[in-house]
Design a protein around this motif. Structure first.
Motif, PDB file in Angstrom:
ATOM      1  N   ALA A 164       2.539   0.683  -6.885  1.00  0.00           N
ATOM      2  CA  ALA A 164       3.447  -0.336  -5.495  1.00  0.00           C
ATOM      3  C   ALA A 164       2.662  -1.657  -5.586  1.00  0.00           C
ATOM      4  CB  ALA A 164       3.538   0.003  -4.209  1.00  0.00           C
ATOM      5  N   CYS A 165       0.809  -0.635  -5.198  1.00  0.00           N
ATOM      6  CA  CYS A 165       0.082  -2.743  -5.348  1.00  0.00           C
ATOM      7  C   CYS A 165      -0.351  -3.234  -6.496  1.00  0.00           C
ATOM      8  CB  CYS A 165      -1.075  -1.397  -4.767  1.00  0.00           C
ATOM      9  SG  CYS A 165      -1.738  -0.713  -6.120  1.00  0.00           S
TER      10      CYS A 165
ATOM     11  N   GLY B 152      -2.736   4.675  -2.284  1.00  0.00           N
ATOM     12  CA  GLY B 152      -3.943   4.452  -2.536  1.00  0.00           C
ATOM     13  C   GLY B 152      -4.783   5.024  -3.601  1.00  0.00           C
TER      14      GLY B 152
ATOM     15  N   TYR C 178       1.021  -1.487  -0.220  1.00  0.00           N
ATOM     16  CA  TYR C 178       0.198  -0.054   0.123  1.00  0.00           C
ATOM     17  C   TYR C 178       0.474   1.569  -0.368  1.00  0.00           C
ATOM     18  CZ  TYR C 178      -4.409   3.395   0.917  1.00  0.00           C
ATOM     19  OH  TYR C 178      -4.750   3.910   1.067  1.00  0.00           O
TER      20      TYR C 178
HETATM   21  S1  FES Z   1      -0.608   1.784  -3.544  1.00  0.00           S
HETATM   22 FE1  FES Z   1      -0.523   3.711  -5.381  1.00  0.00          FE
HETATM   23  S2  FES Z   1      -0.856   2.642  -7.006  1.00  0.00           S
HETATM   24 FE2  FES Z   1      -1.634   1.498  -5.542  1.00  0.00          FE
END
Ligand code: FES
Ligand code: FES
Length: 164
Positions: free
Chosen positions: A49-50, A43, A40
Protein backbone atom coordinates in the motif's frame (compact mmCIF):
# COMPACT_ATOMS: atom_id res chain seq x y z
CA UNK A 1 18.54 8.68 17.24
CA UNK A 2 20.13 12.03 16.40
CA UNK A 3 18.48 14.20 13.75
CA UNK A 4 20.20 14.46 10.42
CA UNK A 5 19.71 16.69 7.44
CA UNK A 6 18.17 14.84 4.53
CA UNK A 7 18.07 15.92 0.90
CA UNK A 8 15.26 14.31 -1.04
CA UNK A 9 14.08 14.75 -4.61
CA UNK A 10 10.33 14.10 -4.54
CA UNK A 11 8.01 14.70 -7.47
CA UNK A 12 10.59 16.91 -9.13
CA UNK A 13 11.17 19.14 -6.09
CA UNK A 14 14.18 19.22 -3.79
CA UNK A 15 13.56 19.10 -0.04
CA UNK A 16 15.91 19.61 2.89
CA UNK A 17 14.56 18.01 6.03
CA UNK A 18 15.73 17.67 9.58
CA UNK A 19 14.54 14.24 10.78
CA UNK A 20 15.88 11.39 12.93
CA UNK A 21 18.49 9.55 10.86
CA UNK A 22 16.60 6.24 10.89
CA UNK A 23 13.23 7.66 9.75
CA UNK A 24 11.47 5.49 7.21
CA UNK A 25 10.58 7.06 3.91
CA UNK A 26 6.81 6.76 4.38
CA UNK A 27 6.89 8.99 7.46
CA UNK A 28 8.85 11.68 5.68
CA UNK A 29 6.46 11.59 2.72
CA UNK A 30 3.25 11.59 4.73
CA UNK A 31 4.18 13.57 7.84
CA UNK A 32 6.78 16.05 6.63
CA UNK A 33 5.77 16.52 3.00
CA UNK A 34 2.00 15.91 3.42
CA UNK A 35 1.96 13.44 0.53
CA UNK A 36 -0.78 11.01 1.49
CA UNK A 37 -0.83 8.95 -1.70
CA UNK A 38 1.39 6.27 -0.13
CA UNK A 39 -0.79 4.47 2.43
CA UNK A 40 0.33 2.88 5.67
CA UNK A 41 -0.92 -0.72 5.66
CA UNK A 42 1.18 -3.43 7.26
CA UNK A 43 4.30 -1.37 7.91
CA UNK A 44 6.29 -4.53 7.22
CA UNK A 45 6.90 -4.37 3.47
CA UNK A 46 4.25 -7.01 2.80
CA UNK A 47 1.06 -5.38 1.48
CA UNK A 48 2.35 -2.83 -1.05
CA UNK A 49 0.00 0.00 0.00
CA UNK A 50 2.91 2.35 0.65
CA UNK A 51 4.69 1.93 -2.70
CA UNK A 52 6.44 4.81 -4.43
CA UNK A 53 8.68 4.97 -7.47
CA UNK A 54 12.39 5.29 -6.87
CA UNK A 55 14.18 5.89 -10.16
CA UNK A 56 11.14 4.40 -11.91
CA UNK A 57 10.97 1.20 -9.86
CA UNK A 58 8.34 0.36 -7.25
CA UNK A 59 9.70 0.46 -3.70
CA UNK A 60 7.87 -0.03 -0.40
CA UNK A 61 8.32 3.19 1.49
CA UNK A 62 7.53 1.64 4.90
CA UNK A 63 10.47 -0.70 4.55
CA UNK A 64 13.32 1.67 3.66
CA UNK A 65 15.06 4.49 5.43
CA UNK A 66 14.60 7.92 3.86
CA UNK A 67 18.36 8.34 4.07
CA UNK A 68 18.94 5.47 1.63
CA UNK A 69 17.08 7.19 -1.21
CA UNK A 70 18.92 10.49 -1.13
CA UNK A 71 20.21 11.33 -4.61
CA UNK A 72 17.47 9.19 -6.16
CA UNK A 73 14.34 10.37 -7.96
CA UNK A 74 11.24 9.64 -5.88
CA UNK A 75 7.76 9.88 -7.39
CA UNK A 76 4.59 9.41 -5.38
CA UNK A 77 1.02 8.99 -6.60
CA UNK A 78 0.66 12.79 -6.48
CA UNK A 79 3.62 13.18 -8.83
CA UNK A 80 2.13 11.00 -11.57
CA UNK A 81 -0.72 13.26 -12.59
CA UNK A 82 -3.47 15.51 -11.30
CA UNK A 83 -7.26 15.30 -11.12
CA UNK A 84 -7.40 17.47 -14.26
CA UNK A 85 -4.61 15.66 -16.06
CA UNK A 86 -4.26 12.11 -14.73
CA UNK A 87 -1.45 9.78 -15.72
CA UNK A 88 -2.70 7.13 -18.21
CA UNK A 89 -2.48 4.46 -15.50
CA UNK A 90 -4.57 6.61 -13.16
CA UNK A 91 -7.03 7.21 -16.01
CA UNK A 92 -7.33 3.48 -16.64
CA UNK A 93 -8.09 2.75 -12.97
CA UNK A 94 -10.77 5.47 -12.96
CA UNK A 95 -12.29 4.23 -16.23
CA UNK A 96 -12.47 0.64 -14.99
CA UNK A 97 -13.72 1.74 -11.54
CA UNK A 98 -11.13 -0.58 -10.04
CA UNK A 99 -11.75 0.25 -6.39
CA UNK A 100 -13.92 -0.43 -3.44
CA UNK A 101 -12.31 1.15 -0.38
CA UNK A 102 -9.35 2.27 -2.52
CA UNK A 103 -6.73 1.65 0.16
CA UNK A 104 -4.61 -0.65 -2.01
CA UNK A 105 -4.85 1.46 -5.15
CA UNK A 106 -1.79 3.59 -4.53
CA UNK A 107 0.33 0.44 -4.59
CA UNK A 108 -1.53 -1.09 -7.53
CA UNK A 109 -1.07 2.06 -9.61
CA UNK A 110 2.59 2.53 -8.67
CA UNK A 111 3.31 -1.16 -9.43
CA UNK A 112 1.58 -0.80 -12.80
CA UNK A 113 3.57 2.32 -13.71
CA UNK A 114 6.79 0.52 -12.75
CA UNK A 115 5.79 -2.51 -14.80
CA UNK A 116 5.04 -0.42 -17.89
CA UNK A 117 8.31 1.50 -17.44
CA UNK A 118 10.24 -1.75 -17.79
CA UNK A 119 7.83 -3.77 -19.95
CA UNK A 120 5.52 -1.62 -22.10
CA UNK A 121 3.54 -4.60 -23.42
CA UNK A 122 3.40 -7.12 -20.57
CA UNK A 123 1.55 -10.37 -21.03
CA UNK A 124 -0.97 -11.68 -18.51
CA UNK A 125 1.58 -13.59 -16.45
CA UNK A 126 3.89 -10.56 -16.24
CA UNK A 127 0.96 -8.42 -15.05
CA UNK A 128 0.02 -10.96 -12.42
CA UNK A 129 3.62 -11.32 -11.31
CA UNK A 130 4.00 -7.53 -10.91
CA UNK A 131 0.87 -7.31 -8.73
CA UNK A 132 1.31 -10.61 -6.94
CA UNK A 133 2.53 -9.16 -3.65
CA UNK A 134 0.07 -6.24 -3.58
CA UNK A 135 -2.80 -7.13 -1.30
CA UNK A 136 -6.41 -6.05 -1.83
CA UNK A 137 -8.65 -6.93 1.07
CA UNK A 138 -11.80 -5.88 -0.85
CA UNK A 139 -11.29 -8.48 -3.58
CA UNK A 140 -11.31 -6.14 -6.59
CA UNK A 141 -8.62 -8.18 -8.31
CA UNK A 142 -10.54 -8.70 -11.55
CA UNK A 143 -11.24 -4.96 -11.96
CA UNK A 144 -7.61 -4.17 -11.13
CA UNK A 145 -6.38 -6.59 -13.80
CA UNK A 146 -8.82 -5.03 -16.29
CA UNK A 147 -7.46 -1.58 -15.36
CA UNK A 148 -3.88 -2.70 -16.00
CA UNK A 149 -4.86 -4.03 -19.43
CA UNK A 150 -6.57 -0.71 -20.18
CA UNK A 151 -3.48 1.16 -18.95
CA UNK A 152 -1.34 -0.69 -21.48
CA UNK A 153 -3.61 0.54 -24.28
CA UNK A 154 -3.80 4.13 -23.02
CA UNK A 155 -0.04 4.32 -22.49
CA UNK A 156 0.65 3.02 -25.99
CA UNK A 157 -1.84 5.52 -27.48
CA UNK A 158 -0.22 8.39 -25.62
CA UNK A 159 3.22 7.36 -26.80
CA UNK A 160 2.00 7.13 -30.40
CA UNK A 161 0.61 10.70 -30.14
CA UNK A 162 3.77 12.13 -28.54
CA UNK A 163 6.26 13.47 -31.09
CA UNK A 164 9.67 11.86 -30.61
S1 FES B 1 2.58 -0.55 4.42
FE1 FES B 1 2.46 -2.62 3.72
S2 FES B 1 4.19 -2.79 2.42
FE2 FES B 1 4.38 -0.83 3.29
S1 FES C 1 -10.06 -1.75 -2.93
FE1 FES C 1 -10.06 -1.99 -0.74
S2 FES C 1 -8.13 -2.90 -0.33
FE2 FES C 1 -8.24 -2.91 -2.49
Amino acid sequence: MKDSLLSLDVNGQSHRLDVPADTRLIYVLRNDLCLNGPKYGCGLGECGACAVLVDGRAVRSCAIGAKTVQRHRIVTLEGLGSAENPHPVQRAFIEMQAAQCGYCLNGMIIATVALLNSTPQPDESQIRQALKYHLCRCGTHMEILAAVRRAIVLTAELQAETPS
